[in-house]
Design a protein around this motif. Structure first.
Motif, PDB file in Angstrom:
ATOM      1  N   ALA A  17       0.831  -1.216   0.000  1.00  0.00           N
ATOM      2  CA  ALA A  17       0.000   0.000   0.000  1.00  0.00           C
ATOM      3  C   ALA A  17       0.862   1.261   0.000  1.00  0.00           C
ATOM      4  O   ALA A  17       0.473   2.295  -0.526  1.00  0.00           O
ATOM      5  N   ARG A  18       2.035   1.176   0.596  1.00  0.00           N
ATOM      6  CA  ARG A  18       2.883   2.349   0.806  1.00  0.00           C
ATOM      7  C   ARG A  18       3.873   2.528  -0.351  1.00  0.00           C
ATOM      8  O   ARG A  18       4.731   1.675  -0.565  1.00  0.00           O
ATOM      9  N   GLU A  19       3.742   3.617  -1.081  1.00  0.00           N
ATOM     10  CA  GLU A  19       4.674   3.978  -2.149  1.00  0.00           C
ATOM     11  C   GLU A  19       5.174   2.747  -2.927  1.00  0.00           C
ATOM     12  O   GLU A  19       6.378   2.471  -2.955  1.00  0.00           O
ATOM     13  N   ILE A  73      18.443  -7.133   9.120  1.00  0.00           N
ATOM     14  CA  ILE A  73      17.554  -6.084   9.626  1.00  0.00           C
ATOM     15  C   ILE A  73      17.319  -5.001   8.586  1.00  0.00           C
ATOM     16  O   ILE A  73      18.273  -4.486   7.995  1.00  0.00           O
ATOM     17  N   ASN A  74      16.030  -4.724   8.349  1.00  0.00           N
ATOM     18  CA  ASN A  74      15.656  -3.514   7.617  1.00  0.00           C
ATOM     19  C   ASN A  74      15.152  -2.532   8.687  1.00  0.00           C
ATOM     20  O   ASN A  74      14.004  -2.628   9.110  1.00  0.00           O
ATOM     21  N   PRO A  75      16.024  -1.624   9.122  1.00  0.00           N
ATOM     22  CA  PRO A  75      15.634  -0.741  10.222  1.00  0.00           C
ATOM     23  C   PRO A  75      14.661   0.353   9.794  1.00  0.00           C
ATOM     24  O   PRO A  75      14.222   1.141  10.634  1.00  0.00           O
ATOM     25  N   ALA A  76      14.337   0.411   8.484  1.00  0.00           N
ATOM     26  CA  ALA A  76      13.422   1.420   7.941  1.00  0.00           C
ATOM     27  C   ALA A  76      13.880   2.818   8.391  1.00  0.00           C
ATOM     28  O   ALA A  76      15.081   3.083   8.394  1.00  0.00           O
ATOM     29  N   ALA A  77      12.958   3.679   8.805  1.00  0.00           N
ATOM     30  CA  ALA A  77      13.363   5.055   9.137  1.00  0.00           C
ATOM     31  C   ALA A  77      14.321   5.114  10.327  1.00  0.00           C
ATOM     32  O   ALA A  77      15.118   6.057  10.433  1.00  0.00           O
ATOM     33  N   PHE A  78      14.291   4.101  11.207  1.00  0.00           N
ATOM     34  CA  PHE A  78      15.233   4.093  12.333  1.00  0.00           C
ATOM     35  C   PHE A  78      16.686   4.065  11.852  1.00  0.00           C
ATOM     36  O   PHE A  78      17.591   4.453  12.587  1.00  0.00           O
ATOM     37  N   THR A  79      16.889   3.575  10.635  1.00  0.00           N
ATOM     38  CA  THR A  79      18.229   3.565  10.041  1.00  0.00           C
ATOM     39  C   THR A  79      18.936   4.898  10.218  1.00  0.00           C
ATOM     40  O   THR A  79      20.136   4.954  10.467  1.00  0.00           O
ATOM     41  N   HIS A  80      18.149   5.948  10.047  1.00  0.00           N
ATOM     42  CA  HIS A  80      18.748   7.263   9.852  1.00  0.00           C
ATOM     43  C   HIS A  80      19.008   8.021  11.142  1.00  0.00           C
ATOM     44  O   HIS A  80      19.694   9.029  11.134  1.00  0.00           O
ATOM     45  N   TYR A  81      18.436   7.524  12.281  1.00  0.00           N
ATOM     46  CA  TYR A  81      18.622   8.315  13.504  1.00  0.00           C
ATOM     47  C   TYR A  81      18.586   7.533  14.806  1.00  0.00           C
ATOM     48  O   TYR A  81      18.793   8.131  15.866  1.00  0.00           O
ATOM     49  N   VAL A 102      19.594  -4.292   5.516  1.00  0.00           N
ATOM     50  CA  VAL A 102      19.014  -4.361   4.164  1.00  0.00           C
ATOM     51  C   VAL A 102      18.011  -3.227   3.964  1.00  0.00           C
ATOM     52  O   VAL A 102      17.381  -2.752   4.914  1.00  0.00           O
ATOM     53  N   HIS A 103      17.887  -2.838   2.704  1.00  0.00           N
ATOM     54  CA  HIS A 103      16.853  -1.872   2.303  1.00  0.00           C
ATOM     55  C   HIS A 103      16.279  -2.297   0.969  1.00  0.00           C
ATOM     56  O   HIS A 103      17.022  -2.745   0.080  1.00  0.00           O
ATOM     57  N   LEU A 104      14.981  -2.133   0.845  1.00  0.00           N
ATOM     58  CA  LEU A 104      14.330  -2.417  -0.432  1.00  0.00           C
ATOM     59  C   LEU A 104      14.769  -1.393  -1.477  1.00  0.00           C
ATOM     60  O   LEU A 104      15.140  -1.743  -2.601  1.00  0.00           O
ATOM     61  N   SER A 105      14.702  -0.118  -1.102  1.00  0.00           N
ATOM     62  CA  SER A 105      15.126   0.955  -1.998  1.00  0.00           C
ATOM     63  C   SER A 105      16.618   1.208  -1.779  1.00  0.00           C
ATOM     64  O   SER A 105      17.243   0.564  -0.929  1.00  0.00           O
ATOM     65  N   ASN A 106      17.150   2.156  -2.550  1.00  0.00           N
ATOM     66  CA  ASN A 106      18.542   2.562  -2.349  1.00  0.00           C
ATOM     67  C   ASN A 106      18.538   3.933  -1.674  1.00  0.00           C
ATOM     68  O   ASN A 106      18.427   4.956  -2.349  1.00  0.00           O
ATOM     69  N   PHE A 113      18.240  13.114   3.863  1.00  0.00           N
ATOM     70  CA  PHE A 113      18.202  12.569   5.227  1.00  0.00           C
ATOM     71  C   PHE A 113      18.353  11.055   5.235  1.00  0.00           C
ATOM     72  O   PHE A 113      18.734  10.458   6.238  1.00  0.00           O
ATOM     73  N   ARG A 114      18.077  10.423   4.070  1.00  0.00           N
ATOM     74  CA  ARG A 114      18.222   8.961   3.998  1.00  0.00           C
ATOM     75  C   ARG A 114      19.661   8.531   3.691  1.00  0.00           C
ATOM     76  O   ARG A 114      19.969   7.349   3.671  1.00  0.00           O
ATOM     77  N   HIS A 115      20.529   9.503   3.419  1.00  0.00           N
ATOM     78  CA  HIS A 115      21.903   9.140   3.048  1.00  0.00           C
ATOM     79  C   HIS A 115      22.718   8.695   4.255  1.00  0.00           C
ATOM     80  O   HIS A 115      23.755   8.059   4.100  1.00  0.00           O
TER      81      HIS A 115
HETATM   82  C1  DQA Z   1      13.793   1.582   3.741  1.00  0.00           C
HETATM   83  C2  DQA Z   1      14.407   2.953   3.433  1.00  0.00           C
HETATM   84  C3  DQA Z   1      14.170   3.920   4.568  1.00  0.00           C
HETATM   85  O1  DQA Z   1      14.732   5.189   4.243  1.00  0.00           O
HETATM   86  C4  DQA Z   1      12.689   4.101   4.802  1.00  0.00           C
HETATM   87  O2  DQA Z   1      12.463   4.941   5.919  1.00  0.00           O
HETATM   88  C5  DQA Z   1      11.944   2.822   4.925  1.00  0.00           C
HETATM   89  C6  DQA Z   1      12.326   1.685   4.094  1.00  0.00           C
HETATM   90  C7  DQA Z   1      13.906   0.607   2.555  1.00  0.00           C
HETATM   91  O3  DQA Z   1      13.712  -0.586   2.768  1.00  0.00           O
HETATM   92  O4  DQA Z   1      14.160   1.036   1.435  1.00  0.00           O
HETATM   93  O5  DQA Z   1      10.961   2.737   5.657  1.00  0.00           O
HETATM   94  O6  DQA Z   1      14.497   1.019   4.840  1.00  0.00           O
END
Ligand code: DQA
Length: 156
Positions: A17-19, A73-81, A102-106, A113-115
């Motif tokens: 559902a999300r992006e 681990i895909n830490p999602a947004a926690f990755t960044h902070y 791991v991340h789905l996107s790059n 902020f995702r860098h």
């Molecule tokens: C993500 C990338 C993160 O920047 C983002 O906050 C996510 C998913 C990814 O899998 O590409 O939630 O970790």
């Protein structure tokens, strides 16, 4: 069969559902079942968790450190902070386990902020940008085949 803890951070329950143009069309259950199947092909069994709660992810990493379990681990947004997640991830690798981010996107090709990844510096390695296959590549690195690559490298 070795167990790998696969942890997914906030909002990853919203896959599909999300992006979808960024994260793909698979929902979280489809991803879980594909990752579990790929792991089985590599002789690994998966313990899968998704949580929006930083404290729960920290607790799961503590258990992995205590049990010597490898982590994807895909830490999602926690990755960044999240320094809390970083400190917990470091305990896994300090205890001799491997932890692959791991991340789905790059994230490196997205918003600034995702860098930054506060996790990367304590991870054994990072796989990003290959959609669901990022998880597959991480599992491969943790499998016997992955260790073979390590030993080839160390003999060069
Ligand atoms: C993500 C990338 C993160 O920047 C983002 O906050 C996510 C998913 C990814 O899998 O590409 O939630 O970790």
């Amino acid at each position: 069969m070795a167990t790998v803890l696969v942890l997914n951070g906030p909002n990853l329950s919203r896959l599909g559902a999300r992006e979808p143009e960024i994260y793909g069309r698979w929902d979280a259950e489809r991803l879980r079942s594909a990752v579990t199947g790929w792991a089985a092909e590599l002789g690994l069994s998966v313990q899968w968790h998704q949580s929006d709660d930083e404290a729960e992810l920290v607790r799961l990493l503590h258990t992995a450190a205590d049990d010597g379990t490898d982590v994807v681990i895909n830490p999602a947004a926690f990755t960044h902070y999240s320094y809390a997640l970083r400190d917990a991830a470091k305990q896994v690798t300090d205890a001799g386990g491997r932890l692959i981010e791991v991340h789905l996107s790059n994230p490196a090709s997205r918003e600034v902020f995702r860098h930054t990844s506060v996790i990367a510096g304590v991870a054994s390695g990072t796989v990003a940008g290959f959609g669901a296959h990022s998880y597959r590549l991480a599992l491969h690195a943790l499998s016997d085949q992955g260790q073979d690559v390590d030993s080839i490298e160390s003999s060069l």
